[in-house]
Write an enzyme that holds these catalytic residues in place. Structure first.
Site, PDB file in Angstrom:
ATOM      1  N   ARG A  56       0.794  -1.223   0.000  1.00 55.00           N
ATOM      2  CA  ARG A  56       0.000   0.000   0.000  1.00 55.00           C
ATOM      3  C   ARG A  56       0.830   1.280   0.000  1.00 55.00           C
ATOM      4  O   ARG A  56       0.567   2.199  -0.768  1.00 55.00           O
ATOM      5  CB  ARG A  56      -0.925   0.026   1.229  1.00 55.00           C
ATOM      6  CG  ARG A  56      -2.182  -0.778   1.047  1.00 55.00           C
ATOM      7  CD  ARG A  56      -2.652  -1.340   2.367  1.00 55.00           C
ATOM      8  NE  ARG A  56      -1.751  -2.410   2.756  1.00 55.00           N
ATOM      9  CZ  ARG A  56      -1.928  -3.686   2.423  1.00 55.00           C
ATOM     10  NH1 ARG A  56      -2.987  -4.047   1.755  1.00 55.00           N
ATOM     11  NH2 ARG A  56      -1.050  -4.618   2.777  1.00 55.00           N
ATOM     12  N   THR A  57       1.823   1.330   0.879  1.00 60.43           N
ATOM     13  CA  THR A  57       2.547   2.596   1.020  1.00 60.43           C
ATOM     14  C   THR A  57       3.276   2.948  -0.274  1.00 60.43           C
ATOM     15  O   THR A  57       3.159   4.059  -0.785  1.00 60.43           O
ATOM     16  CB  THR A  57       3.530   2.514   2.208  1.00 60.43           C
ATOM     17  OG1 THR A  57       2.791   2.118   3.355  1.00 60.43           O
ATOM     18  CG2 THR A  57       4.197   3.853   2.468  1.00 60.43           C
TER      19      THR A  57
ATOM     20  N   ARG B 173      11.615   3.492   2.891  1.00 65.00           N
ATOM     21  CA  ARG B 173      11.266   2.565   3.982  1.00 65.00           C
ATOM     22  C   ARG B 173      12.490   1.716   4.255  1.00 65.00           C
ATOM     23  O   ARG B 173      13.142   1.235   3.322  1.00 65.00           O
ATOM     24  CB  ARG B 173      10.096   1.680   3.550  1.00 65.00           C
ATOM     25  CG  ARG B 173       9.872   0.519   4.489  1.00 65.00           C
ATOM     26  CD  ARG B 173       8.613  -0.226   4.190  1.00 65.00           C
ATOM     27  NE  ARG B 173       7.434   0.543   4.572  1.00 65.00           N
ATOM     28  CZ  ARG B 173       6.189   0.065   4.542  1.00 65.00           C
ATOM     29  NH1 ARG B 173       5.964  -1.178   4.149  1.00 65.00           N
ATOM     30  NH2 ARG B 173       5.166   0.810   4.904  1.00 65.00           N
TER      31      ARG B 173
ATOM     32  N   LYS C 115      26.020  -4.473  -2.664  1.00 60.72           N
ATOM     33  CA  LYS C 115      27.476  -4.508  -2.866  1.00 60.72           C
ATOM     34  C   LYS C 115      28.204  -3.922  -1.656  1.00 60.72           C
ATOM     35  O   LYS C 115      29.417  -3.806  -1.668  1.00 60.72           O
ATOM     36  CB  LYS C 115      27.852  -3.690  -4.105  1.00 60.72           C
ATOM     37  CG  LYS C 115      27.209  -4.174  -5.385  1.00 60.72           C
ATOM     38  CD  LYS C 115      27.660  -3.259  -6.523  1.00 60.72           C
ATOM     39  CE  LYS C 115      26.874  -3.531  -7.779  1.00 60.72           C
ATOM     40  NZ  LYS C 115      27.080  -2.456  -8.764  1.00 60.72           N
TER      41      LYS C 115
HETATM   42  C1  NCD Z   1       2.204  -1.178   8.035  1.00 67.27           C
HETATM   43  C2  NCD Z   1       3.697  -1.015   8.048  1.00 67.27           C
HETATM   44  O1  NCD Z   1       4.393  -1.321   7.082  1.00 67.27           O
HETATM   45  O2  NCD Z   1       4.149  -0.528   9.072  1.00 67.27           O
HETATM   46  N1  NCD Z   1       1.613  -1.240   6.795  1.00 67.27           N
HETATM   47  C3  NCD Z   1       1.383  -0.110   6.063  1.00 67.27           C
HETATM   48  O3  NCD Z   1       2.258   0.664   5.771  1.00 67.27           O
HETATM   49  N2  NCD Z   1       0.126   0.124   5.684  1.00 67.27           N
HETATM   50  C4  NCD Z   1       1.665  -2.136   9.008  1.00 67.27           C
HETATM   51  C5  NCD Z   1       2.247  -3.520   9.110  1.00 67.27           C
HETATM   52  O4  NCD Z   1       3.146  -3.895   8.374  1.00 67.27           O
HETATM   53  O5  NCD Z   1       1.761  -4.247   9.969  1.00 67.27           O
END
Ligand code: NCD
Length: 305
Positions: free
Chosen positions: A55-56, A105, A84
């Site tokens: 989703r993100t 992320r 690497k």
């Molecule tokens: C969450 C995350 O990645 O922190 N998901 C998200 O971004 N919608 C929640 C999770 O992974 O449980």
């Protein structure tokens, strides 16, 4: 104003005050009625996902395209030079030359903050280990305000993995700016960490910690369920002990207020039984929809000239 205050990007929910939250929610709401535009034409978003995401990542990328911009990036560290042995700092120092904003992320809690020290372009924290996930919290608030009109006066339960769950960390920080009654519901092993609670106490947040959600279920307006974060456990036996402790089912739903709403950042594993997905009280898929307007608003604010 927002643009200047957040010039380094959005790393933590702690950067926000009530005025900032209300401003960006208003912008998110405005984006609900705007379909496609050319607001970010010619701009490039770098999307660096060192950890899995559905989703993100896809909502940030979709939001960028819907604003007329472009996206570059990778969604596995296996395909970047990190494999690497390159450091995050060097990766960021490079990618900032190729983009106007970086969304990232990473499994390390301080990764986004560290990246912001090496970048001249704004960094958006799309999840940093067990730390924070501020843009998820903003889209959660957009969902709640669209459903309830306001955040003040609501009874809100945050339930599940409050220790490792980054979404609940950011969400509780944002909620501390509103007059909501918050319940932290978790097994004792997965309680909110002291450092997070200390911060909320300093903010004089009104919260209670409980383990049995059934005791307060009929008083809640919102229950925000979370997944037990298996990947953060050092000892998998510990995970096995807590994984099935909370499962929200039909009979729970029957004990809720008429206006009750069940949220979840997703992915959902077993903690919500799928036979309640069709209920109008279960709004976790609607919540994913709000990811687009909220992230459009965030990208537009951070990249506007
Ligand atoms: C969450 C995350 O990645 O922190 N998901 C998200 O971004 N919608 C929640 C999770 O992974 O449980």
């Amino acid at each position: 104003m927002f643009h200047e205050k957040f010039a380094e990007g959005i790393i933590s929910a702690k950067q926000f005050n009530r005025e900032d939250i209300e401003y960006i929610l208003k912008k998110g709401k405005e984006m609900l009625s705007e379909t496609n535009s050319n607001l970010l034409k010619g701009k490039i978003l770098a999307s660096l996902f060192f950890e899995p995401s559905t989703r993100t990542r896809l909502s940030f990328e979709s939001a960028m395209y819907r604003l007329g911009g472009n996206v570059i990036g990778f969604h596995s560290e296996d395909v970047s030079s990190i494999m690497k042995g390159e450091s995050i700092a060097d990766t960021i120092r490079t990618v900032e030359n190729y983009s106007d904003c970086i969304v990232m992320r990473h499994s390390l809690e301080g990764a986004a903050r560290m990246a912001s020290k090496f970048a001249r372009v704004p960094i958006i924290n799309a999840g940093s280990g067990s730390g924070e996930h501020p843009t998820q919290a903003l889209l959660d608030l957009l969902t709640i305000t669209e459903e309830f009109g306001s955040l003040d006066g609501l009874n809100i339960g945050l339930m599940g993995d409050l220790k490792y769950g980054r979404t609940v960390h950011s969400l509780s920080i944002l909620l501390s700016y509103f007059d909501a009654n918050v319940y932290f519901i978790s097994p004792v092993e997965l309680k909110m960490r002291n450092r997070d609670k200390d911060y909320l106490q300093q903010r004089r947040m009104n919260y209670k910690e409980i383990t049995d959600y059934r005791k307060i279920l009929d008083t809640l307006d919102i229950l925000y369920m979370t997944r037990i974060q298996k990947e953060r456990f050092i000892d998998l036996e510990e995970y096995e002990k807590v994984k099935g402790l909370y499962i929200f089912r039909q009979d729970d739903l029957a004990n809720t207020k008429e206006k009750f709403r069940l949220l979840h950042p997703l992915p959902r594993i077993t903690e919500i039984s799928s036979d309640i997905d069709e209920s109008e009280k279960a709004i976790y898929f609607k919540q994913t929809f709000y990811g687009i307007p909220m992230r459009k608003a965030i990208l537009a604010e951070l990249m506007k000239d």
